[in-house]
Motif scaffolding. Structure first.
Motif, short mmCIF file in Angstrom:
data_model
loop_
_atom_site.label_atom_id
_atom_site.label_comp_id
_atom_site.label_asym_id
_atom_site.label_seq_id
_atom_site.Cartn_x
_atom_site.Cartn_y
_atom_site.Cartn_z
N ASN A 112 130.22 69.78 89.07
CA ASN A 112 131.07 70.09 87.92
C ASN A 112 130.27 70.48 86.68
O ASN A 112 130.77 71.15 85.78
N TYR A 113 129.01 70.03 86.62
CA TYR A 113 128.16 70.37 85.48
C TYR A 113 127.59 71.78 85.57
O TYR A 113 126.94 72.24 84.63
N LEU A 114 127.84 72.48 86.67
CA LEU A 114 127.46 73.88 86.80
C LEU A 114 128.61 74.70 86.23
O LEU A 114 129.72 74.70 86.77
N LEU A 115 128.38 75.42 85.14
CA LEU A 115 129.48 75.99 84.35
C LEU A 115 129.78 77.44 84.65
O LEU A 115 130.82 77.95 84.24
N THR A 116 128.88 78.14 85.36
CA THR A 116 129.09 79.56 85.62
C THR A 116 128.92 79.87 87.10
O THR A 116 128.32 79.10 87.85
N ASP A 117 129.44 81.03 87.51
CA ASP A 117 129.26 81.47 88.88
C ASP A 117 127.78 81.60 89.22
O ASP A 117 127.36 81.26 90.34
N ALA A 118 126.99 82.07 88.26
CA ALA A 118 125.55 82.26 88.49
C ALA A 118 124.86 80.92 88.76
O ALA A 118 123.99 80.83 89.64
N GLU A 119 125.23 79.89 88.00
CA GLU A 119 124.63 78.56 88.22
C GLU A 119 125.05 77.99 89.57
O GLU A 119 124.22 77.40 90.28
N LEU A 120 126.31 78.13 89.91
CA LEU A 120 126.79 77.62 91.20
C LEU A 120 126.08 78.33 92.35
O LEU A 120 125.63 77.68 93.30
N ARG A 121 125.95 79.65 92.25
CA ARG A 121 125.25 80.41 93.29
C ARG A 121 123.79 79.97 93.40
O ARG A 121 123.28 79.77 94.52
N VAL A 169 129.83 68.77 79.18
CA VAL A 169 130.79 69.82 79.54
C VAL A 169 130.83 69.94 81.05
O VAL A 169 129.78 70.03 81.71
N GLN A 170 132.04 69.94 81.61
CA GLN A 170 132.22 70.11 83.05
C GLN A 170 133.16 71.27 83.34
O GLN A 170 134.08 71.54 82.56
N ARG A 171 132.93 71.93 84.46
CA ARG A 171 133.74 73.07 84.87
C ARG A 171 134.79 72.62 85.88
O ARG A 171 134.51 71.85 86.80
N ALA A 172 136.00 73.11 85.71
CA ALA A 172 137.09 72.85 86.65
C ALA A 172 137.07 73.90 87.75
O ALA A 172 137.70 74.97 87.62
N TRP A 173 136.33 73.61 88.81
CA TRP A 173 136.22 74.56 89.92
C TRP A 173 137.39 74.42 90.87
O TRP A 173 137.80 73.30 91.21
N LYS A 174 137.93 75.53 91.33
CA LYS A 174 138.94 75.53 92.37
C LYS A 174 138.25 75.46 93.74
O LYS A 174 137.14 75.98 93.92
N SER A 175 138.91 74.82 94.69
CA SER A 175 138.33 74.70 96.03
C SER A 175 138.01 76.07 96.62
O SER A 175 136.97 76.26 97.27
N ALA A 176 138.89 77.04 96.40
CA ALA A 176 138.69 78.38 96.95
C ALA A 176 137.43 79.03 96.37
O ALA A 176 136.71 79.75 97.08
N GLU A 177 137.14 78.77 95.09
CA GLU A 177 135.93 79.31 94.47
C GLU A 177 134.68 78.71 95.11
O GLU A 177 133.70 79.42 95.38
N ILE A 178 134.72 77.41 95.35
CA ILE A 178 133.59 76.72 95.98
C ILE A 178 133.37 77.25 97.39
O ILE A 178 132.24 77.56 97.80
N GLU A 179 134.44 77.34 98.16
CA GLU A 179 134.33 77.80 99.54
C GLU A 179 133.78 79.23 99.61
O GLU A 179 132.92 79.55 100.45
N ALA A 180 134.26 80.09 98.73
CA ALA A 180 133.80 81.49 98.73
C ALA A 180 132.31 81.57 98.42
O ALA A 180 131.57 82.34 99.06
N MET A 181 131.84 80.76 97.47
CA MET A 181 130.43 80.79 97.12
C MET A 181 129.57 80.21 98.23
O MET A 181 128.45 80.71 98.49
N LEU A 182 130.04 79.19 98.90
CA LEU A 182 129.31 78.65 100.05
C LEU A 182 129.13 79.72 101.12
O LEU A 182 128.03 79.89 101.67
N CYS A 183 130.20 80.45 101.40
CA CYS A 183 130.12 81.54 102.39
C CYS A 183 129.15 82.63 101.94
O CYS A 183 128.32 83.11 102.74
#
Length: 255
Positions: free
Chosen positions: A115-124, A204-218
């Motif tokens: 949740n502390y990863l705030l952007t798509d770039a950080e999550l990736r 600050v924490q990001r509210a990630w949707k499950s679909a966003e997490i799954e898509a990035m994992l793939c």
């Protein structure tokens, strides 16, 4: 390295007194064993905090490398590890940049680290680093506070606790456009007599949707992705407060 937990580190366990760490860690161990990662295996834990999940993993017999960006949180974890006569390799580092010398059999990240990863770039970047830190067919287990929880339970709320030696105030603001909750915390801790020290932190924490997490994992190469409600094998409900994820690094058995 990370100033966010400078004040919170000493109060963290008091604030999290009701967290089900025993059930949490046993659930993780059960998932690891079910995936063939038995005690004795090399395990990487991200965002280990004060070691409330780390210690049960080490007690179970895993060889744990535990990473956190806060020196203060790691100091608390090291003290617990020493008192329990356990051995853990602690590293102070940004989990998006940390690289193991030898890939682990599994990686774990419990209690809001993602949740502390705030952007798509950080999550990736985090998922890519985790992928690189795992052996082929390695297991990745992590959880998040759900978007429902951050927006509807934590968002725009005020909490406080007035203790004899420690007092805190906690004000939250949810930003629907950025999908983030900003948590402003003020701590007062008794020093000598009636003298208190004040310290302030902003999280600050990001509210990630499950679909966003799954898509990035793939996108980053993970396979066999599973999503569950907290400590269950059930599909998350609409009002699930914590969501569990499990994924596998592609290898010869899951191309």
């Amino acid at each position: 390295m990370n100033e966010q937990y400078g004040a919170l580190a000493q109060l963290y366990d008091d604030l999290m007194y009701d967290a089900p760490y025993e059930d949490w860690s046993q659930y993780i161990i059960a998932q690891l064993c079910a995936s063939g990662v038995e005690p004795g295996a090399d395990l990487l834990e991200y965002a280990c905090g004060t070691g409330n999940v780390t210690l049960p993993l080490a007690k179970a017999g895993y060889h744990v490398t535990a990473v956190d960006a806060s020196e203060e949180m790691l100091f608390c974890a090291q003290e617990k590890t020493r008192k329990n006569a356990l051995r853990v390799n602690y590293v102070c580092e940004d989990m998006c940049r940390f690289r193991l010398n030898r890939p682990a059999c599994a990686a774990v990240c419990a209690c809001d680290g993602v949740n502390y990863l705030l952007t798509d770039a950080e999550l990736r970047r985090f998922f890519e680093q985790t992928y690189a830190n795992l052996q082929e067919d390695g297991i990745f287990l992590f959880d998040i506070s759900s978007a429902y929880k951050l927006e509807n339970i934590l968002g725009n709320e005020f909490y406080y606790d007035d203790g004899e030696d420690k007092t805190y105030f906690w004000q939250n603001r949810f930003d629907s456009e950025r999908k983030t909750v900003t948590m402003e915390l003020t701590f007062f801790t008794r020093q000598d007599g009636d003298i208190y020290e004040r310290r302030d932190e902003i999280h600050v924490q990001r509210a990630w949707k499950s679909a966003e997490i799954e898509a990035m994992l793939c996108d980053t190469g993970f396979a066999n992705i599973k999503v569950h409600g907290f400590l269950t094998g059930d599909e998350p409900c609409a009002q699930e407060e914590r969501i569990q994820f499990q994924a596998v690094k592609k290898g010869k058995n899951n191309e």
